[in-house]
Design a protein around this motif. Structure first.
Motif: not given
Lengths: 127, 158
Positions: B71-75, B102-109, B121-126
């Motif tokens: 999707s194109a949701k901002f998240g 969800t996503g804070s781990g990605i940001a960290r890495r 900004a990430c709209s991956i479902p939790k």
């Protein structure tokens, strides 16, 4: 051109990028339209700077009110909030209810600079 | 001055084309050697029947990434940066509440890989670590191919 045999839909997020001088400072402006938000970035300093969030309050179709808050960065710069407020109001009066994420990384926070940014964004709006 | 205007018009035209393209597209801003130079990369990939959309904006000292999942949701939005004194990474949620990280781990890495401040900004479902891992893999591959990651010999001075 498609990747392998999989059909990819067109990229769902449209964006506009422009660069213009404001008071002698080169300013990069990026406007991006997601499904449920708009993102506007205006930078002169090489980073995103202060990030604000602006949205229209629910349930008030006539004379809507807006909520503007800083979510990252300088919290004592009223001019930045004013800029966000102007943009969200313009978006709302153009018929869009999407919230706005506005990122301003500016060398100065003068009225002139912010007015120039607001008008550049409005001229190139995606709403 | 004229060539600059022409350049801008060509860029505008390309932007419209880009929005309609169905595959990887890349734009480079060949502005002056100024501080404020942006590189925008937008691409989509399908992995395990899930379509991921990525938007990577490279600022001189920061990277903004958006990840969309079908999707194109901002998240939700996260900010992460290296912090003194010992190169630890700090990450925080700045939009979307902190019950779902969800996503804070990605940001960290991403900070560890690039050495730069990251806004994600990430709209991956939790509650779906597989999707997170897939998205991160695709993203890191792309960042490496764009040259945004630190190489071994160059450290990032903080």
């Amino acid at each position: 051109m498609s990747l392998g045999a999989t059909f990819l839909p067109p990229f769902p997020v449209s964006h506009k990028h422009l660069s213009l001088p404001i008071k002698g400072n080169k300013t990069e402006i990026l406007i991006s339209s997601y499904e449920d938000r708009f993102l506007v970035i205006a930078t002169q300093i090489g980073t995103m700077g202060t990030i604000l969030h602006a949205r229209k309050e629910e349930g008030m179709p006539i004379n809507p009110t807006f909520n503007v808050s800083v979510i990252f960065g300088k919290r004592d710069e009223q001019m930045l909030e004013a800029c966000a407020r102007q943009l969200i109001e313009h978006m709302s009066s153009s018929g869009s209810s999407k919230p706005l994420v506005l990122s301003l990384g500016l060398k100065d926070h003068s009225t002139e600079t912010l007015k120039a940014i607001v008008s550049a964004v409005i001229d190139n709006r995606l709403w | 001055m004229d060539s600059k205007k022409l350049e801008e018009e060509i860029k505008d035209f390309r932007l419209r084309e880009e929005a309609a393209s169905t595959s990887q597209s890349r734009r480079e801003d060949h502005g002056a050697e100024h501080d404020a130079e942006l590189q925008i990369t937008c691409f989509s990939e399908v992995l395990n029947d899930v379509t991921f959309h990525f938007q990577i904006i490279r600022f001189p000292k920061q990277i903004y990434v958006w990840i969309g999942c079908n999707s194109a949701k901002f998240g939700h939005m996260y900010a992460a940066a290296p912090t003194r004194p010992n190169n630890m990474v700090s990450a925080t949620s700045i939009l979307g509440g902190s019950s779902d990280n969800t996503g804070s781990g990605i940001a960290r890495r991403l900070v560890l890989k690039t050495g730069l401040n990251i806004i994600l900004a990430c709209s991956i479902p939790k509650n779906n670590p597989m999707l997170e891992a897939d998205a991160e893999k695709l993203l890191i591959q792309k960042l490496i191919s764009l040259g945004y990651t630190k190489s071994r010999r160059e450290g990032k001075s903080l």
